[in-house]
Design an enzyme around this catalytic site. Structure first.
Site, PDB file in Angstrom:
ATOM      1  N   PRO A 184       0.727  -1.361  -0.090  1.00  0.00           N
ATOM      2  CA  PRO A 184      -0.036   0.108   0.037  1.00  0.00           C
ATOM      3  C   PRO A 184       0.564   1.197   0.198  1.00  0.00           C
ATOM      4  O   PRO A 184       1.211   1.632   0.964  1.00  0.00           O
ATOM      5  CB  PRO A 184      -0.735   0.054   1.275  1.00  0.00           C
ATOM      6  CG  PRO A 184       0.311  -0.942   2.263  1.00  0.00           C
ATOM      7  CD  PRO A 184       1.212  -1.578   1.234  1.00  0.00           C
ATOM      8  N   GLU A 185       0.928   2.068  -0.899  1.00  0.00           N
ATOM      9  CA  GLU A 185       1.029   3.593  -0.747  1.00  0.00           C
ATOM     10  C   GLU A 185      -0.132   4.024  -1.600  1.00  0.00           C
ATOM     11  O   GLU A 185      -0.739   3.360  -2.451  1.00  0.00           O
ATOM     12  CB  GLU A 185       2.462   3.815  -1.362  1.00  0.00           C
ATOM     13  CG  GLU A 185       3.532   3.518  -0.035  1.00  0.00           C
ATOM     14  CD  GLU A 185       4.933   4.100  -0.581  1.00  0.00           C
ATOM     15  OE1 GLU A 185       4.932   5.019  -1.267  1.00  0.00           O
ATOM     16  OE2 GLU A 185       6.031   3.191  -0.435  1.00  0.00           O
TER      17      GLU A 185
ATOM     18  N   HIS B 225      -4.673 -16.010   5.573  1.00  0.00           N
ATOM     19  CA  HIS B 225      -4.660 -14.843   6.430  1.00  0.00           C
ATOM     20  C   HIS B 225      -5.737 -13.773   6.187  1.00  0.00           C
ATOM     21  O   HIS B 225      -6.017 -12.632   6.231  1.00  0.00           O
ATOM     22  CB  HIS B 225      -3.356 -14.033   6.593  1.00  0.00           C
ATOM     23  CG  HIS B 225      -2.191 -14.813   7.140  1.00  0.00           C
ATOM     24  ND1 HIS B 225      -2.400 -15.029   8.331  1.00  0.00           N
ATOM     25  CD2 HIS B 225      -1.080 -15.199   6.425  1.00  0.00           C
ATOM     26  CE1 HIS B 225      -1.163 -15.700   8.745  1.00  0.00           C
ATOM     27  NE2 HIS B 225      -0.463 -16.025   7.190  1.00  0.00           N
TER      28      HIS B 225
ATOM     29  N   ARG C 116      -0.249  -9.603   8.036  1.00  0.00           N
ATOM     30  CA  ARG C 116       0.520  -9.055   9.399  1.00  0.00           C
ATOM     31  C   ARG C 116      -0.607  -8.500  10.140  1.00  0.00           C
ATOM     32  O   ARG C 116      -0.442  -7.961  11.379  1.00  0.00           O
ATOM     33  CB  ARG C 116       1.530  -8.164   9.200  1.00  0.00           C
ATOM     34  CG  ARG C 116       2.751  -8.790   8.792  1.00  0.00           C
ATOM     35  CD  ARG C 116       3.725  -7.961   8.110  1.00  0.00           C
ATOM     36  NE  ARG C 116       4.334  -7.124   9.320  1.00  0.00           N
ATOM     37  CZ  ARG C 116       5.613  -6.336   9.087  1.00  0.00           C
ATOM     38  NH1 ARG C 116       5.865  -5.768   7.940  1.00  0.00           N
ATOM     39  NH2 ARG C 116       6.199  -5.869  10.200  1.00  0.00           N
TER      40      ARG C 116
END
Length: 281
Positions: free
Chosen positions: A2-3, A96, A114
């Site tokens: 993500p940016e 996940h 994460r």
DNA sequence: CACCATGTTCCTTG
DNA sequence: CCAAGGAACATGGT
């Protein structure tokens, strides 16, 4: 993943794909990503709601929803490792998967290795975001004014989301390199020509990354270890597109594309910065 | 075992 | 109020 550019490209894909779809089921497998809300609150709010569109603000995704006459917003953030994508309802969930929205034949999946990202009804974080770096408010006057009032190292300032919303660690290094600005220079000690170049480089780097992401084949689900999307050139689905994309990021010890001096890595505010000691001074 | 990773938030210290 | 530094969050790659 993500940016700002990655989120922008994702939003452009998701918006038409989700528009008009109704949420039938909500499965929360990691309640942590809902913070500060609870799974129960999310289920109650989302069941039966219909997507009317998806927008972006900084690195945040804004899901516009409607149920009856009531419109509301669901806010998403991908953290470091988040992904969002649609897949057929019968396919097995990724390891996940944090939240799964059942839309009928398809599932909308938010997965995050994460679990640093978020999917929540609490939109208050948006209030403290600065201007969009590609928007009107982020003009040269604003930029210069902000520079003159800060003694922070410029690299650190670029990561400040209330200075500009959406610049992250990769594009910060890339923009500084393009503008030939040393990352440790205090903002108020930037020369005018450096400021002008940096302001332009920020917009250029983000704009080109969006354009690039709009032209390559994308694998939202990711194909394995390296991120199949933007940052790394090893994804088979994009081989041939990646050459020379990121000029300095993660290239410590490699020759600068301008002058062959070895790229250096330093740590600022706990994050890696990559730069050319000769070109950037 | 070590260190590193696209991000944000909270805490302490100055 | 601001800034800086560190830790936390959690998992995986090298």
């Amino acid at each position: 993943m993500p940016e700002l550019p990655e989120v922008e490209v994702l939003v452009r894909h998701l918006s038409p794909a989700l528009r008009g779809k109704t949420i039938r089921t909500i499965t929360v497998r990691r309640a942590r990503v809902l913070r500060p809300a609870t799974a129960h609150e999310l289920v109650r709010a989302l069941r039966g709601a219909k997507f009317t569109g998806v927008r972006r603000r900084g690195k945040y995704l804004l899901f516009a929803l409607q149920r009856g006459r009531k419109s509301f917003m669901l806010l998403g953030h991908l953290g470091m490792t988040g992904r969002m994508f649609l897949q057929p309802a019968r396919e097995p969930l990724p390891k996940h998967a944090a939240v799964v929205l059942g839309l009928g034949r398809q599932n909308f999946i938010y997965e995050d290795t994460r679990y640093f990202g978020r999917l929540t009804l609490d939109t208050r974080v948006l209030d403290s975001l600065g201007p969009e770096p590609l928007g009107r408010k982020f003009g040269l006057p604003y930029f210069c004014e902000e520079m003159s009032r800060s003694a922070q190292p410029i690299k650190t300032k670029l990561l400040d989301q209330k200075f500009a919303a959406g610049i992250g660690n990769i594009y910060a290094s890339e923009a500084l390199f393009l503008a030939s600005v040393p990352p440790r220079r205090g903002c108020k000690w930037l020369r005018f020509d450096q400021g002008v170049r940096l302001h332009r480089a920020i917009r250029l780097v983000l704009y080109q990354a969006i354009r690039y992401g709009s032209t390559i084949p994308l694998n939202w689900r990711g194909s394995g270890k390296r991120d199949g999307l933007f940052y790394y050139g090893t994804a088979p689905e994009a081989s041939g597109f990646y050459e020379e994309r990121l000029l300095v990021y993660d290239r410590a010890g490699q020759p600068c594309p301008n002058c062959q001096t070895l790229i250096r890595r330093i740590v600022q505010a706990g994050r890696s910065t990559y730069y050319c000691p000769k070109c950037q001074r």
